[in-house]
Design an enzyme around this catalytic site. Structure first.
Site, mmCIF file in Angstrom:
data_model
loop_
_atom_site.group_PDB
_atom_site.id
_atom_site.type_symbol
_atom_site.label_atom_id
_atom_site.label_comp_id
_atom_site.label_asym_id
_atom_site.label_seq_id
_atom_site.Cartn_x
_atom_site.Cartn_y
_atom_site.Cartn_z
ATOM 1 C CB SER A 34 116.897 -27.347 -177.574
ATOM 2 O OG SER A 34 116.551 -25.966 -177.625
ATOM 3 C CE1 TYR A 70 111.920 -28.677 -180.317
ATOM 4 C CE2 TYR A 70 112.746 -27.040 -178.767
ATOM 5 C CZ TYR A 70 112.956 -27.904 -179.826
ATOM 6 O OH TYR A 70 114.210 -27.988 -180.401
#
Length: 339
Positions: A195, A208
């Site tokens: 990501s 995350y």
């Protein structure tokens, strides 16, 4: 004297790497064939994993789909079979009378496995089954991912551990399971779906971001290890998309004036860009390209300057609406359970 000569040689190689990169930017490289190659995709039951499965199916790969949810994984498999059936029926079957030799029919193959990649034992046992029932693996797409959706001090330790296990540690386990055969044959391709939040971070999603930073660090270190071992037949591709509109971060938004310049990515576009990178052996793909610049600026700008930029575009608290949405959903579910 020797070190000066070597330094000049290295400088020439670095400049040549820039030339090659510029050439590839201008002239699109030829995509390699993955027909008949065995491809394992984790998190294949939904989102990007499902789209990756469909794209590899269109390229006649043998699909091995992993997901914790059996029902959704089977749904993906059925979509893949439908694509394969359409491709099979589209293959021309001209007989010898027409002057063309009949080609062997395409044999659709898709396998499904229920696997919790957050559990080491599940990964190793499932990988052993795959190698026994399907054979050697050519492509490994580490795609599975989760997000807790809680502020750090409100997030249960179990959810933090779960995020790290699925988003980061699972990459170690799947790679340890399938890499030995790749090394033996000097052939394979490992894809890390990370990501942009593994390149730069924002507030409210500490677990995350940490997991994606870890996945990228693992990927880069493994890439260097393969180069050091001169295993050039094993390719690595790192996928770092911006916010993808899969519902995973529902409610996340930046400053409304900036949305036209940085809209959420369509999942189909994200996967098509990633597939192009994979099939041309591109080491890394950031989507959109602006993410390359953002990542570079992070390395040269003072932290206070980065904070100012974050506040200007609304990235400093972009996750707060998402966190509030997840909290409401959690409270509603707890209320229903209590009833």
């Amino acid at each position: 004297m020797y070190i000066i000569t070597e330094f000049l040689l290295v400088t020439m190689k670095v400049l040549w790497a820039f030339v090659l990169a510029g050439f590839k930017w201008l002239v699109r490289p030829t995509e390699k064939s993955v027909a008949g190659q065995v491809c394992v995709i984790t998190g294949a039951g939904s989102g990007l994993g499902r789209l990756f499965a469909k794209e590899f199916a269109r390229r006649r790969a043998v699909l091995v789909l992993w997901d914790i949810n059996k029902k959704s994984n089977e749904e993906t498999a059925e979509m893949v079979r439908q694509i394969q059936r359409q491709m099979t029926s589209a293959v021309p079957k001209d007989g010898c009378a027409g002057g063309k030799q009949e080609e062997p029919a395409f044999q659709p193959q898709v396998y499904t496995y229920v696997c919790d990649v957050g559990k080491r034992e599940s990964v190793y046992s499932t990988a052993e089954r795959v190698q026994r029932e399907v054979g050697h693996i050519d492509l490994l797409v580490n795609n599975a991912g989760v997000v807790s959706g809680h502020h750090l001090l409100e997030c249960p330790d179990e959810l933090i551990e779960r995020t790290m296990m699925v988003n980061c540690h699972a990459h170690f386990w799947t790679t340890k399971a399938f890499l030995p055969n790749m090394l033996e044959m000097n052939h394979g391709h490992i894809v890390t779906v990370a990501s942009s939040l593994g390149l730069f971070s924002t507030a409210g999603v500490e677990d995350y971001c940490a997991s994606k930073f870890g996945a990228i660090g693992f990927h880069e270190s493994l890439s260097h290890e393969l180069k050091a071992a001169e295993k050039d037949g094993i390719k690595m591709t790192l996928v770092c998309p911006f916010l993808v509109d899969t519902g995973m971060f529902q409610g996340c938004t930046i400053r409304k004036e900036m949305v036209p310049f940085l809209p959420p990515l369509k999942p189909e576009y994200c996967v098509k860009q990633a597939m192009r990178a994979i099939l041309t052996d591109q080491p890394m793909i950031c989507t959109p390209r602006l993410m390359y610049m953002v990542s570079f600026m992070k390395t040269i700008l003072p932290f206070d300057a980065i904070v100012c930029m974050y506040r200007f575009i609304g990235a400093d608290k972009c996750m707060y609406p998402f966190l509030a949405h997840r909290k409401r959903v959690t409270n509603n579910n707890e209320a229903k359970t209590g009833m």
